[in-house]
Motif scaffolding. Structure first.
Motif, PDB file in Angstrom:
ATOM      1  N   ALA A   1       4.098   8.687  -2.566  1.00 52.31           N
ATOM      2  CA  ALA A   1       4.267   9.317  -1.351  1.00 52.31           C
ATOM      3  C   ALA A   1       3.139   8.900  -0.529  1.00 52.31           C
ATOM      4  O   ALA A   1       3.171   8.370   0.668  1.00 52.31           O
ATOM      5  CB  ALA A   1       4.708  10.498  -1.224  1.00 52.31           C
ATOM      6  N   GLU A   2       1.775   8.958  -1.135  1.00 50.23           N
ATOM      7  CA  GLU A   2       0.641   8.650  -0.382  1.00 50.23           C
ATOM      8  C   GLU A   2       0.665   7.218   0.030  1.00 50.23           C
ATOM      9  O   GLU A   2       0.055   6.662   0.998  1.00 50.23           O
ATOM     10  CB  GLU A   2      -0.501   9.369  -1.097  1.00 50.23           C
ATOM     11  N   HIS A   3       1.043   6.447  -0.946  1.00 52.22           N
ATOM     12  CA  HIS A   3       0.996   4.939  -0.758  1.00 52.22           C
ATOM     13  C   HIS A   3       1.875   4.436   0.282  1.00 52.22           C
ATOM     14  O   HIS A   3       1.549   3.484   1.334  1.00 52.22           O
ATOM     15  CB  HIS A   3       1.207   4.338  -2.160  1.00 52.22           C
ATOM     16  N   VAL A   4       3.177   4.955   0.415  1.00 52.66           N
ATOM     17  CA  VAL A   4       4.014   4.720   1.411  1.00 52.66           C
ATOM     18  C   VAL A   4       3.319   5.173   2.693  1.00 52.66           C
ATOM     19  O   VAL A   4       3.767   4.593   3.677  1.00 52.66           O
ATOM     20  CB  VAL A   4       5.421   5.386   1.119  1.00 52.66           C
ATOM     21  N   TYR A   5       3.189   6.336   2.704  1.00 50.23           N
ATOM     22  CA  TYR A   5       2.459   6.820   4.182  1.00 50.23           C
ATOM     23  C   TYR A   5       1.440   5.900   4.683  1.00 50.23           C
ATOM     24  O   TYR A   5       1.583   5.470   5.878  1.00 50.23           O
ATOM     25  CB  TYR A   5       1.898   8.117   3.919  1.00 50.23           C
TER      26      TYR A   5
ATOM     27  N   GLY B   1     -10.121  11.234   6.551  1.00 51.94           N
ATOM     28  CA  GLY B   1      -9.085  10.973   5.559  1.00 51.94           C
ATOM     29  C   GLY B   1      -8.738   9.740   5.489  1.00 51.94           C
ATOM     30  O   GLY B   1      -9.416   8.721   4.932  1.00 51.94           O
ATOM     31  N   TYR B   2      -7.477   9.027   5.661  1.00 55.41           N
ATOM     32  CA  TYR B   2      -6.894   8.009   5.565  1.00 55.41           C
ATOM     33  C   TYR B   2      -7.306   6.763   6.739  1.00 55.41           C
ATOM     34  O   TYR B   2      -6.838   5.747   6.468  1.00 55.41           O
ATOM     35  CB  TYR B   2      -5.515   8.084   5.280  1.00 55.41           C
TER      36      TYR B   2
ATOM     37  N   LEU C   1      -6.313  -1.869   6.739  1.00 54.48           N
ATOM     38  CA  LEU C   1      -5.044  -2.599   6.519  1.00 54.48           C
ATOM     39  C   LEU C   1      -4.351  -3.091   7.641  1.00 54.48           C
ATOM     40  O   LEU C   1      -3.767  -4.280   7.724  1.00 54.48           O
ATOM     41  CB  LEU C   1      -4.181  -1.500   5.806  1.00 54.48           C
ATOM     42  N   VAL C   2      -4.729  -2.437   8.781  1.00 54.93           N
ATOM     43  CA  VAL C   2      -4.007  -2.959   9.973  1.00 54.93           C
ATOM     44  C   VAL C   2      -4.645  -4.285  10.458  1.00 54.93           C
ATOM     45  O   VAL C   2      -4.144  -5.282  10.677  1.00 54.93           O
ATOM     46  CB  VAL C   2      -4.415  -2.028  11.423  1.00 54.93           C
ATOM     47  N   LEU C   3      -6.093  -4.261  10.258  1.00 53.32           N
ATOM     48  CA  LEU C   3      -6.630  -5.421  10.466  1.00 53.32           C
ATOM     49  C   LEU C   3      -6.263  -6.518   9.520  1.00 53.32           C
ATOM     50  O   LEU C   3      -6.288  -8.016   9.880  1.00 53.32           O
ATOM     51  CB  LEU C   3      -8.261  -5.479  10.294  1.00 53.32           C
ATOM     52  N   PHE C   4      -5.851  -6.323   8.168  1.00 54.34           N
ATOM     53  CA  PHE C   4      -5.466  -7.370   7.610  1.00 54.34           C
ATOM     54  C   PHE C   4      -4.075  -7.949   7.847  1.00 54.34           C
ATOM     55  O   PHE C   4      -3.665  -8.948   7.509  1.00 54.34           O
ATOM     56  CB  PHE C   4      -5.336  -6.559   5.833  1.00 54.34           C
TER      57      PHE C   4
ATOM     58  N   GLY D   1     -11.998   6.878  -3.104  1.00 50.62           N
ATOM     59  CA  GLY D   1     -11.664   8.239  -3.729  1.00 50.62           C
ATOM     60  C   GLY D   1     -10.430   8.618  -2.987  1.00 50.62           C
ATOM     61  O   GLY D   1     -10.144   9.899  -2.771  1.00 50.62           O
ATOM     62  N   GLN D   2      -9.742   7.732  -2.380  1.00 53.80           N
ATOM     63  CA  GLN D   2      -8.427   8.232  -1.503  1.00 53.80           C
ATOM     64  C   GLN D   2      -7.130   8.066  -2.249  1.00 53.80           C
ATOM     65  O   GLN D   2      -7.278   7.682  -3.601  1.00 53.80           O
ATOM     66  CB  GLN D   2      -8.162   7.421  -0.100  1.00 53.80           C
ATOM     67  N   GLY D   3      -6.031   8.374  -1.913  1.00 53.54           N
ATOM     68  CA  GLY D   3      -4.917   8.543  -2.745  1.00 53.54           C
ATOM     69  C   GLY D   3      -3.971   7.145  -2.720  1.00 53.54           C
ATOM     70  O   GLY D   3      -4.701   6.164  -2.416  1.00 53.54           O
ATOM     71  N   GLY D   4      -2.851   7.257  -3.151  1.00 54.01           N
ATOM     72  CA  GLY D   4      -1.955   6.058  -3.252  1.00 54.01           C
ATOM     73  C   GLY D   4      -1.956   5.674  -5.063  1.00 54.01           C
ATOM     74  O   GLY D   4      -2.522   6.208  -5.813  1.00 54.01           O
TER      75      GLY D   4
END
Length: 227
Positions: free
Chosen positions: A28-32, A90-91, A98-101, A170-173
């Motif tokens: 769920a974290e990854h999809v978000y 947070g994220y 990721l937006v820049l990518f 240290g973040q999720g996904g």
């Protein structure tokens, strides 16, 4: 038992899917994160690319600038953000990276798609009295749609695959499953996490291919004409 069998055992063990460290929560974290980054990238890149492609000016510069961003490693951008006040947001740092990518493939494909529309068709539409808006919506956008969707699929798959780097700060996904496996020398968990990320990327690709076939305006027009 080999590593593939051990990874399958990990994936089919219910305890590995429950709780805040479980696979469902990480998925769920990854999809978000991936979905938010892709939506923002589309909101930034597509209007710019489509407008520049429509007016036929400034697009080459925009494409070159966006493509230059591909040379910057995403993890390097994320690491720099983690040295700023954004590290406590947070994220946000991961999403920005990721937006820049994702912007370069979206912008490049949409712009090229617009510019590769047959100029004779465009002039014929103008000769029929179409306004600029009608020309854009009824002629240029439908003909540019295939390349636009190619850029979207490319960006989506890249974002989903690259979002695993969030775990490096240290973040999720799903990357957290992989790094936790490395930390405990659990090769089966590492492989399981990598498989989940790969399957998610393939699923996103498949969904976008299906959406492309369903929404393609040229296909709709051909079906309507055949009917």
């Amino acid at each position: 038992m080999g590593v593939p069998a051990d990874a399958w055992t990990w994936l089919t063990t219910g305890a590995n899917w429950s709780g805040e460290s479980g696979a469902w929560h990480r998925l769920a974290e990854h999809v978000y994160v991936s979905g938010t980054a892709l939506v923002l990238a589309c909101a930034i890149a597509l209007p710019v690319a489509l407008w520049l492609g429509h007016i036929g000016r400034g697009g080459a510069l925009a494409v070159n600038i966006s493509n230059a961003g591909r040379a910057i490693p995403v993890f390097a951008v994320l690491a720099l953000f983690m040295l700023t006040p954004l590290r406590s947001a947070g994220y946000v740092p991961t999403i920005i990276a990721l937006v820049l990518f994702a912007v370069p493939p979206l912008l490049t494909n949409a712009y090229i798609g617009m510019r590769e529309v047959d100029r004779a068709v465009v002039e014929a539409a103008r000769g029929m009295g179409m306004s600029g808006g009608q020309l854009f919506l009824r002629v240029e956008l439908p003909l540019a749609y295939p390349l636009l969707m190619t850029g979207l699929r490319s960006a989506a798959v890249q974002v989903v695959a690259t979002a695993t780097i969030a775990s490096m700060v240290g973040q999720g996904g799903l990357g957290r499953i992989i790094t936790a496996g490395f930390a405990t020398y659990n090769t089966a968990q590492v492989v399981a996490g990598a498989l989940l990320a790969a399957v998610l990327a393939l699923l996103v690709e498949g969904l976008l291919v299906a959406a492309d076939r369903l929404l393609n305006p040229l296909r709709k027009a051909s079906v309507a004409g055949a009917g």
